[in-house]
Design a protein around this motif. Structure first.
Motif, mmCIF file in Angstrom:
data_model
loop_
_atom_site.group_PDB
_atom_site.id
_atom_site.type_symbol
_atom_site.label_atom_id
_atom_site.label_comp_id
_atom_site.label_asym_id
_atom_site.label_seq_id
_atom_site.Cartn_x
_atom_site.Cartn_y
_atom_site.Cartn_z
ATOM 1 N N ASN A 12 0.826 -1.209 0.000
ATOM 2 C CA ASN A 12 0.000 0.000 0.000
ATOM 3 C C ASN A 12 0.859 1.256 0.000
ATOM 4 O OD1 ASN A 12 -2.309 -1.556 0.012
ATOM 5 N ND2 ASN A 12 -2.652 -1.352 2.211
ATOM 6 N N SER A 13 1.942 1.252 0.748
ATOM 7 C CA SER A 13 2.835 2.408 0.816
ATOM 8 C C SER A 13 3.559 2.638 -0.508
ATOM 9 C CB SER A 13 3.855 2.235 1.935
ATOM 10 O OG SER A 13 3.204 2.200 3.189
ATOM 11 N N ALA A 16 1.048 4.023 -2.886
ATOM 12 C CA ALA A 16 0.775 5.431 -2.549
ATOM 13 C C ALA A 16 1.884 6.327 -3.102
ATOM 14 C CB ALA A 16 0.643 5.605 -1.039
ATOM 15 N N GLN A 19 1.329 6.599 -6.837
ATOM 16 C CA GLN A 19 0.196 7.502 -7.101
ATOM 17 C C GLN A 19 0.638 8.954 -6.953
ATOM 18 O OE1 GLN A 19 -2.439 6.465 -8.533
ATOM 19 N NE2 GLN A 19 -3.870 5.499 -7.147
ATOM 20 N N LEU A 20 1.368 9.233 -5.910
ATOM 21 C CA LEU A 20 1.851 10.585 -5.644
ATOM 22 C C LEU A 20 2.717 11.077 -6.809
ATOM 23 C CD1 LEU A 20 3.282 11.616 -2.217
ATOM 24 C CD2 LEU A 20 4.500 12.203 -4.274
ATOM 25 N N ALA A 37 2.908 13.658 1.231
ATOM 26 C CA ALA A 37 2.568 12.426 1.953
ATOM 27 C C ALA A 37 2.045 12.706 3.356
ATOM 28 C CB ALA A 37 3.776 11.504 2.023
ATOM 29 N N LEU A 45 0.139 9.194 3.841
ATOM 30 C CA LEU A 45 0.167 8.217 2.751
ATOM 31 C C LEU A 45 1.085 7.042 3.077
ATOM 32 C CD1 LEU A 45 0.297 10.575 -0.369
ATOM 33 C CD2 LEU A 45 -1.689 9.446 0.660
#
Length: 136
Positions: A12-13, A16, A19-20, A37, A45
């Motif tokens: 997930n990290s 993220a 995505q960022l 974040a 995030l």
């Protein structure tokens, strides 16, 4: 001989972070990434201390690259940018799963149409054909 993973599943990290970077649209340095974040301190995030682990993992997967700017100071720190687009990542996740076959492509495209509420098939089919031609 150790068997390689059939595909890379991001945590997930890590996702993220991707995505960022995708949303930024330009390479970002550590300070810029951390500012985004940690905007919501109640729901960051990813953990502040995991930055280097995430960056090293994504670099190792060849999903991001680090660019070193010339000159002193924070504004010239390493910047990170994705090496693949969000759509390439989605395609990679499908194409590298264990039971995927190229003959699955038409059904996958049909499923995407099915689950995309505003998909106009007549408008999108010529664009799909053009995208396939560019991949040759």
């Amino acid at each position: 001989m150790k068997r390689k993973k059939p595909y890379i599943r991001l945590t997930n990290s890590e996702f993220a972070m991707m995505q960022l970077l995708w949303e930024a649209g330009r390479p970002l340095n550590r300070a810029e990434i951390m500012e985004i974040a940690l905007r919501d301190p109640e729901n960051p995030l990813f953990a502040k201390n995991s930055f280097h682990v995430i960056i090293n993992n994504l670099t190792g997967y060849q999903f991001i690259a680090a660019f070193i700017n010339d000159g002193p100071g924070r504004k010239n720190a390493r910047r990170f940018a994705p090496l693949l687009t969000r759509n390439e990542y989605a395609g990679l996740q499908i194409a590298t799963t264990e039971h995927y076959k190229a003959s699955d492509i038409p059904e996958i495209v049909a499923a995407i149409f099915k689950y995309t509420k505003d998909a106009n098939k007549e408008e999108l089919l010529p664009k799909i054909e053009e995208a396939v031609r560019r991949c040759k």
